[in-house]
Design an enzyme around this catalytic site. Sequence first.
Site, PDB file in Angstrom:
ATOM      1  N   GLU A 110     -27.274 -56.521  -9.991  1.00 48.36           N
ATOM      2  CA  GLU A 110     -27.511 -56.423 -11.433  1.00 48.36           C
ATOM      3  C   GLU A 110     -27.345 -54.991 -11.932  1.00 48.36           C
ATOM      4  OE1 GLU A 110     -31.182 -58.448 -12.391  1.00 48.36           O
ATOM      5  OE2 GLU A 110     -30.321 -60.376 -11.792  1.00 48.36           O
ATOM      6  N   GLU A 153     -27.832 -64.973  -6.626  1.00 49.84           N
ATOM      7  CA  GLU A 153     -29.293 -65.005  -6.714  1.00 49.84           C
ATOM      8  C   GLU A 153     -29.639 -66.206  -7.576  1.00 49.84           C
ATOM      9  OE1 GLU A 153     -31.017 -61.083  -7.298  1.00 49.84           O
ATOM     10  OE2 GLU A 153     -32.597 -62.038  -8.468  1.00 49.84           O
TER      11      GLU A 153
HETATM   12  C1  GAL Z   1     -33.444 -60.647 -10.619  1.00 52.38           C
HETATM   13  C2  GAL Z   1     -33.433 -59.375  -9.779  1.00 52.38           C
HETATM   14  C3  GAL Z   1     -34.423 -59.451  -8.645  1.00 52.38           C
HETATM   15  C4  GAL Z   1     -35.738 -59.935  -9.153  1.00 52.38           C
HETATM   16  C5  GAL Z   1     -35.548 -61.283  -9.775  1.00 52.38           C
HETATM   17  C6  GAL Z   1     -36.820 -61.950 -10.247  1.00 52.38           C
HETATM   18  O1  GAL Z   1     -32.901 -60.472 -11.855  1.00 52.38           O
HETATM   19  O2  GAL Z   1     -32.160 -59.171  -9.250  1.00 52.38           O
HETATM   20  O3  GAL Z   1     -34.580 -58.182  -8.073  1.00 52.38           O
HETATM   21  O4  GAL Z   1     -36.208 -59.028 -10.075  1.00 52.38           O
HETATM   22  O5  GAL Z   1     -34.704 -61.134 -10.892  1.00 52.38           O
HETATM   23  O6  GAL Z   1     -36.533 -63.157 -10.886  1.00 52.38           O
END
Ligand code: GAL
Length: 813
Positions: free
Chosen positions: A414, A490
């Site tokens: 991100e 993710e």
């Molecule tokens: C994402 C991020 C992670 C964590 C996650 C929680 O956007 O890459 O590090 O913060 O959200 O939902």
Amino acid sequence: MKLIYFVVSLLLTPMVLNAQTRQEYNLKAWSFSRDSIHWQQVTVPHDWAISGPFDKKWDLQVVAIEQNGEKEKSEKSGRSGALPWIGKGYYSTVVNVGKVGDKRAILEFDGAMAEPTVYVNGRRAGYWAYGYTPFRLDITPYLKNGDNKIDVSLQNVEESSRWYPGAGIYRPVKLVMTPPVAIDPWGTYFRTLSVGKEEAKIAVDTRLRGYEGQKNLAVEVRVYHPKGYVERAFHASVGENGLVHDEITLHNPRLWSPETPHIYKVETCLYQDNKLIDRTVLKTGVRTVTVDSIHGFRLNGVSRKIKGVCLHHDLGPLGTAVNKAALIRQMKQLKDMGADAIRTAHNMPSQMQMEVYDSLGMMVMPESFDMWIYPKCKNGYARFFQEWHERDITNLVLANRNHPSVVMWSIGNEIPEQWSEQGRDISKQLQEHCHRLDPSVPVTQGMDRAEAALKSGFAQVMDVPGFNYRVYKYDRNMKSLPQGFLLGAETASTVSSRGIYKFPVTFRVTKAGADGQVSSYDTEWCSWSNLPEEDFIADEDKSYTIGQFVWTGYDYLGEPTPYDEYWPSRSSYFGIMDLAGLPKDRFYLYRSVWNKEKHTLHILPHWTWPERKGKVTPVFVYTDYPEAELFVNGESQGRIRKAFGLRVDDQNPSTGVLAKQRARRYRLMWDNVIYQPGELKVVAYDAQGMPAAEQRVETAGEPAAIKLEADRQTIHANGEDLCFITVSLVDDKGVELPRATNDIVVNVTGNATFRAMCNGDATSLESFVKPQMKLFSGKLVVVVQAGTQPGNADVEVSAPQLGLKKRITIATQ
Ligand code: GAL
């Protein structure tokens, strides 16, 4: 101090690999201080902050979390774990190297948190900025015969992390003494060029250090088959640049995969004037990784969709001090769930971790950075990126490229620069750098701003476009992606607390409640995320997806969303497993879809609700069977079949209604069950409509005994191995009490010691390192550490308020 150094040097463990060649000293015994006045003896790996105490004042961040869409600043008390990791720390040890002669000395750190400055005999020998990077220092100029003093000073600054980074020398440190001309292990590269049914083509590279001006050097390489015999051997003379390159063919290769984690060994011997002067042994494997629009992701030419989880590096109550037994325990649980991959979010893994993944079979996406130039937190890696990123990526790849478990490199998570051309150019540059050092696997990164990343070309330049969340944008993203596939880099960020159920059951974007807990009905997600079903559907229905990495396999210290502003909340709710490594209900949901070898039949919630008599108490069943019937005290609640083939709008963010519809494809849900104490029973039916399995949950009575379940009965007497004992209370019929919160006290005697305990409650401020803690949702985990003597250890667990005691014996050998 003198006395301490004497004791420390006695504790050092020199490991002579070969009397004439290299020597390795695993530097475990150190003195440690926070102020360089008061010192204590510690064993490395060591995390100075995990013993606490928890306090909201540590790294209290008053910030707006942009990534979560926040505009206004507010107090985020547990964001980085509420443990005392900020500030300085000093480590010191003495190593006796005997006679130095013409030997070269390399000090190898696998990472040190953070900004380590290293001194040898009082002289500055080196520094590294990023706490996660493995790095090596040539300390030859500072070394003397006999005792050598090594000092490491570290500093962690506030607002430098979005999670708990740990503190100290949290990964192993080695001193390696080599002859002046020696093999460079990071210059040894075993690369699979191609695999066929009958043979694999391999390129083997060896690089020497100190070869300049030397004559008559020759290298012999032996490749050992996983069965232990020498399969190929070749000699080569060393080129002027100190490089040796050869290509070999292996017949009927044993290919590495999560299901068949075959390990080859490569022994490299260096000769000068026909005399052996150095020798290294590398554990590696044979595998190819490719991605394309037709076959998607392929390992050894076989297409598969990645069933991965993201992991932060802390090991719950052990903190960040890396430990092999803890990693193996995680691996076994994740494999049982059916997972086959791990993303080391958002930073470099430890070597210990990679060795466990290689040998037990987990594909890995090692990651590098959570930010580049634009900071995501005030003092994060952005302070260092410009000056250090090339060295950091280099070390990441060189240290890990021989691990067969690596299936792709990640250059970022991100990254705020997704919208810019500069961001696109950096992506290209980092990716090319990875290719140069390791052309064997593709490169990816996790993007959360799809539109911006597609507009700037940031997404298009990647080998593997990885998107974080927002499954409903996948179809649209695909239209602008020349790659023809995408990865859920993710996914999910579903939140829950183990064993806590809230009523009425509502599918919704999660909200903070008054108790610091989130319902374990698995019905809550974040404004940017979704429930697991949305990702299952993407994997099953969209041929262009190459799989996913769920956020997260385990709860971790820090980032207590949706309780970022709630004290005392200091660890995450995202985990499929809790912070103690106990499975939440969600574990069984993933298992029911991912584990194709074993059946899953899991009922939730528990059935001990004295206050809910006569009230609607929905029951969910997670199973791989298509259909089941539920009974309350023998009375049928109906037979339900999964809504296969169900399609719902997938072009908009999830709403409660959509999420519940999707859930019907994977969960069996009885919404109107009226609670009566007694027994819940589920009978599952197979695809032919035949009864196939049964499961029950009973109402618990009064506590009558303590139940102890050790993950292993015998552990190694090596001073590091761990046994994890799950503690619960049971009634006189052996039914577990799912809501017990009683105090538990632990006493370990014999050849082991109490190491830590954890109950998985994100709001608990009890110390992990004191042998007393409350049960949370009826359970906690005690971690017992082996001593160095073979024998037995007795673990006595008591619940003093209840007058109960139970003992378990663990063998150490
Ligand atoms: C994402 C991020 C992670 C964590 C996650 C929680 O956007 O890459 O590090 O913060 O959200 O939902």
